[in-house]
Design a protein around this motif. Structure first.
Motif, PDB file in Angstrom:
ATOM      1  N   ILE A   1      32.734  30.769  25.658  1.00 41.12           N
ATOM      2  CA  ILE A   1      33.755  30.109  24.842  1.00 41.12           C
ATOM      3  C   ILE A   1      33.242  30.186  23.407  1.00 41.12           C
ATOM      4  O   ILE A   1      32.120  29.767  23.118  1.00 41.12           O
ATOM      5  CB  ILE A   1      33.944  28.627  25.233  1.00 41.12           C
ATOM      6  CG1 ILE A   1      34.274  28.468  26.714  1.00 41.12           C
ATOM      7  CG2 ILE A   1      34.994  27.959  24.331  1.00 41.12           C
ATOM      8  CD1 ILE A   1      35.599  29.029  27.130  1.00 41.12           C
ATOM      9  N   ILE A   2      34.062  30.718  22.507  1.00 40.36           N
ATOM     10  CA  ILE A   2      33.685  30.840  21.101  1.00 40.36           C
ATOM     11  C   ILE A   2      34.584  29.908  20.301  1.00 40.36           C
ATOM     12  O   ILE A   2      35.812  29.965  20.409  1.00 40.36           O
ATOM     13  CB  ILE A   2      33.845  32.290  20.584  1.00 40.36           C
ATOM     14  CG1 ILE A   2      33.009  33.252  21.420  1.00 40.36           C
ATOM     15  CG2 ILE A   2      33.428  32.386  19.133  1.00 40.36           C
ATOM     16  CD1 ILE A   2      33.827  34.071  22.355  1.00 40.36           C
ATOM     17  N   GLU A   3      33.962  29.042  19.506  1.00 41.99           N
ATOM     18  CA  GLU A   3      34.694  28.153  18.620  1.00 41.99           C
ATOM     19  C   GLU A   3      34.676  28.765  17.231  1.00 41.99           C
ATOM     20  O   GLU A   3      33.612  29.066  16.697  1.00 41.99           O
ATOM     21  CB  GLU A   3      34.040  26.771  18.596  1.00 41.99           C
ATOM     22  CG  GLU A   3      34.753  25.794  17.683  1.00 41.99           C
ATOM     23  CD  GLU A   3      34.060  24.445  17.668  1.00 41.99           C
ATOM     24  OE1 GLU A   3      34.482  23.558  18.411  1.00 41.99           O
ATOM     25  OE2 GLU A   3      33.069  24.313  16.903  1.00 41.99           O
ATOM     26  N   ARG A   4      35.858  28.979  16.675  1.00 39.27           N
ATOM     27  CA  ARG A   4      35.981  29.583  15.352  1.00 39.27           C
ATOM     28  C   ARG A   4      36.701  28.606  14.424  1.00 39.27           C
ATOM     29  O   ARG A   4      37.854  28.245  14.682  1.00 39.27           O
ATOM     30  CB  ARG A   4      36.781  30.882  15.422  1.00 39.27           C
ATOM     31  CG  ARG A   4      36.224  31.899  16.417  1.00 39.27           C
ATOM     32  CD  ARG A   4      37.050  33.179  16.380  1.00 39.27           C
ATOM     33  NE  ARG A   4      36.782  34.072  17.474  1.00 39.27           N
ATOM     34  CZ  ARG A   4      35.732  34.884  17.579  1.00 39.27           C
ATOM     35  NH1 ARG A   4      34.823  34.882  16.639  1.00 39.27           N
ATOM     36  NH2 ARG A   4      35.596  35.683  18.616  1.00 39.27           N
ATOM     37  N   GLU A   5      36.020  28.197  13.358  1.00 41.33           N
ATOM     38  CA  GLU A   5      36.636  27.319  12.363  1.00 41.33           C
ATOM     39  C   GLU A   5      37.457  28.177  11.416  1.00 41.33           C
ATOM     40  O   GLU A   5      36.907  28.996  10.671  1.00 41.33           O
ATOM     41  CB  GLU A   5      35.559  26.569  11.581  1.00 41.33           C
ATOM     42  CG  GLU A   5      34.687  25.705  12.460  1.00 41.33           C
ATOM     43  CD  GLU A   5      34.814  24.227  12.174  1.00 41.33           C
ATOM     44  OE1 GLU A   5      35.559  23.856  11.254  1.00 41.33           O
ATOM     45  OE2 GLU A   5      34.179  23.463  12.896  1.00 41.33           O
ATOM     46  N   ILE A   6      38.764  28.019  11.474  1.00 39.45           N
ATOM     47  CA  ILE A   6      39.672  28.797  10.626  1.00 39.45           C
ATOM     48  C   ILE A   6      40.724  27.830  10.081  1.00 39.45           C
ATOM     49  O   ILE A   6      41.715  27.533  10.757  1.00 39.45           O
ATOM     50  CB  ILE A   6      40.340  29.939  11.425  1.00 39.45           C
ATOM     51  CG1 ILE A   6      39.273  30.848  12.041  1.00 39.45           C
ATOM     52  CG2 ILE A   6      41.311  30.713  10.533  1.00 39.45           C
ATOM     53  CD1 ILE A   6      39.812  31.916  12.960  1.00 39.45           C
TER      54      ILE A   6
ATOM     55  N   THR B   1      42.820  33.375  23.678  1.00 41.55           N
ATOM     56  CA  THR B   1      42.438  32.488  22.589  1.00 41.55           C
ATOM     57  C   THR B   1      43.427  31.336  22.511  1.00 41.55           C
ATOM     58  O   THR B   1      44.641  31.549  22.592  1.00 41.55           O
ATOM     59  CB  THR B   1      42.419  33.259  21.249  1.00 41.55           C
ATOM     60  OG1 THR B   1      41.397  34.257  21.324  1.00 41.55           O
ATOM     61  CG2 THR B   1      42.143  32.337  20.076  1.00 41.55           C
ATOM     62  N   PHE B   2      42.886  30.135  22.342  1.00 38.51           N
ATOM     63  CA  PHE B   2      43.689  28.939  22.143  1.00 38.51           C
ATOM     64  C   PHE B   2      43.640  28.608  20.654  1.00 38.51           C
ATOM     65  O   PHE B   2      42.559  28.472  20.079  1.00 38.51           O
ATOM     66  CB  PHE B   2      43.129  27.761  22.958  1.00 38.51           C
ATOM     67  CG  PHE B   2      43.093  28.039  24.432  1.00 38.51           C
ATOM     68  CD1 PHE B   2      44.195  27.760  25.228  1.00 38.51           C
ATOM     69  CD2 PHE B   2      41.968  28.595  25.021  1.00 38.51           C
ATOM     70  CE1 PHE B   2      44.161  28.029  26.592  1.00 38.51           C
ATOM     71  CE2 PHE B   2      41.935  28.860  26.376  1.00 38.51           C
ATOM     72  CZ  PHE B   2      43.035  28.582  27.163  1.00 38.51           C
ATOM     73  N   VAL B   3      44.806  28.498  20.019  1.00 32.10           N
ATOM     74  CA  VAL B   3      44.895  28.234  18.587  1.00 32.10           C
ATOM     75  C   VAL B   3      45.278  26.774  18.389  1.00 32.10           C
ATOM     76  O   VAL B   3      46.280  26.303  18.951  1.00 32.10           O
ATOM     77  CB  VAL B   3      45.942  29.158  17.923  1.00 32.10           C
ATOM     78  CG1 VAL B   3      46.006  28.891  16.418  1.00 32.10           C
ATOM     79  CG2 VAL B   3      45.628  30.628  18.204  1.00 32.10           C
ATOM     80  N   THR B   4      44.468  26.051  17.601  1.00 37.63           N
ATOM     81  CA  THR B   4      44.761  24.652  17.276  1.00 37.63           C
ATOM     82  C   THR B   4      44.952  24.547  15.773  1.00 37.63           C
ATOM     83  O   THR B   4      45.052  25.569  15.087  1.00 37.63           O
ATOM     84  CB  THR B   4      43.616  23.734  17.762  1.00 37.63           C
ATOM     85  OG1 THR B   4      42.430  24.019  17.008  1.00 37.63           O
ATOM     86  CG2 THR B   4      43.350  23.922  19.254  1.00 37.63           C
ATOM     87  N   GLY B   5      44.965  23.346  15.254  1.00 37.27           N
ATOM     88  CA  GLY B   5      45.201  23.145  13.823  1.00 37.27           C
ATOM     89  C   GLY B   5      44.302  23.971  12.924  1.00 37.27           C
ATOM     90  O   GLY B   5      44.773  24.767  12.114  1.00 37.27           O
ATOM     91  N   ASP B   6      42.998  23.778  13.058  1.00 37.88           N
ATOM     92  CA  ASP B   6      42.045  24.461  12.182  1.00 37.88           C
ATOM     93  C   ASP B   6      40.973  25.222  12.950  1.00 37.88           C
ATOM     94  O   ASP B   6      39.911  25.530  12.398  1.00 37.88           O
ATOM     95  CB  ASP B   6      41.364  23.441  11.254  1.00 37.88           C
ATOM     96  CG  ASP B   6      42.330  22.883  10.219  1.00 37.88           C
ATOM     97  OD1 ASP B   6      43.157  23.654   9.703  1.00 37.88           O
ATOM     98  OD2 ASP B   6      42.267  21.675   9.928  1.00 37.88           O
ATOM     99  N   LYS B   7      41.228  25.522  14.204  1.00 31.54           N
ATOM    100  CA  LYS B   7      40.236  26.235  15.007  1.00 31.54           C
ATOM    101  C   LYS B   7      40.912  27.171  15.987  1.00 31.54           C
ATOM    102  O   LYS B   7      42.075  27.003  16.340  1.00 31.54           O
ATOM    103  CB  LYS B   7      39.354  25.260  15.793  1.00 31.54           C
ATOM    104  CG  LYS B   7      38.472  24.405  14.922  1.00 31.54           C
ATOM    105  CD  LYS B   7      37.548  23.549  15.755  1.00 31.54           C
ATOM    106  CE  LYS B   7      36.700  22.686  14.848  1.00 31.54           C
ATOM    107  NZ  LYS B   7      35.745  21.885  15.587  1.00 31.54           N
ATOM    108  N   MET B   8      40.126  28.139  16.435  1.00 31.53           N
ATOM    109  CA  MET B   8      40.505  28.982  17.562  1.00 31.53           C
ATOM    110  C   MET B   8      39.379  28.877  18.572  1.00 31.53           C
ATOM    111  O   MET B   8      38.200  28.866  18.199  1.00 31.53           O
ATOM    112  CB  MET B   8      40.690  30.436  17.130  1.00 31.53           C
ATOM    113  CG  MET B   8      41.901  30.688  16.287  1.00 31.53           C
ATOM    114  SD  MET B   8      42.093  32.465  15.976  1.00 31.53           S
ATOM    115  CE  MET B   8      43.584  32.459  15.000  1.00 31.53           C
ATOM    116  N   TYR B   9      39.753  28.780  19.836  1.00 30.47           N
ATOM    117  CA  TYR B   9      38.797  28.748  20.933  1.00 30.47           C
ATOM    118  C   TYR B   9      39.070  29.982  21.784  1.00 30.47           C
ATOM    119  O   TYR B   9      40.140  30.106  22.383  1.00 30.47           O
ATOM    120  CB  TYR B   9      38.953  27.475  21.766  1.00 30.47           C
ATOM    121  CG  TYR B   9      38.678  26.224  20.971  1.00 30.47           C
ATOM    122  CD1 TYR B   9      37.383  25.717  20.880  1.00 30.47           C
ATOM    123  CD2 TYR B   9      39.697  25.559  20.297  1.00 30.47           C
ATOM    124  CE1 TYR B   9      37.119  24.571  20.153  1.00 30.47           C
ATOM    125  CE2 TYR B   9      39.442  24.413  19.566  1.00 30.47           C
ATOM    126  CZ  TYR B   9      38.158  23.918  19.496  1.00 30.47           C
ATOM    127  OH  TYR B   9      37.901  22.782  18.768  1.00 30.47           O
TER     128      TYR B   9
END
Length: 95
Positions: free
Chosen positions: A5-10, A44-52
């Protein structure tokens, strides 16, 4: 192969347009084609300010290399050790 699982702050990820998300997917797919290792981007799961992101790769360094080549942040990478779901409570216990 291992699952990560990769957490990406975007910032603003959740507000990205369909075209922007398509561009991210195309970049990721292009990098995967160039890499000479078995590697699979699952989803990939896209949330407010992150992608998982869920990726299957030989090791964490390969995941980091994919991120470097694609220009993606990889703020946190965790290896999945096991998976449970609603059917887990019905599975027989292993001895």
């Amino acid at each position: 192969m291992r699952k990560f699982i990769i957490e990406r702050e975007i910032p603003g990820a959740g507000a990205m347009t369909a075209e922007q998300l398509r561009s991210v997917a195309c970049t990721s797919n292009g990098v995967l084609k160039e890499m000479d290792v078995p590697y699979h981007w699952v989803q990939t799961f896209v949330t407010g300010d992150k992608m998982y992101c869920v990726h299957i790769a030989p090791d964490e360094e390969t995941v980091r290399e994919h991120a470097r080549r694609g220009g993606f942040p990889a703020d946190r990478i965790e290896e999945v050790k096991t998976i449970i779901d609603p059917t887990t409570e019905f599975a027989p216990a292993s001895a």
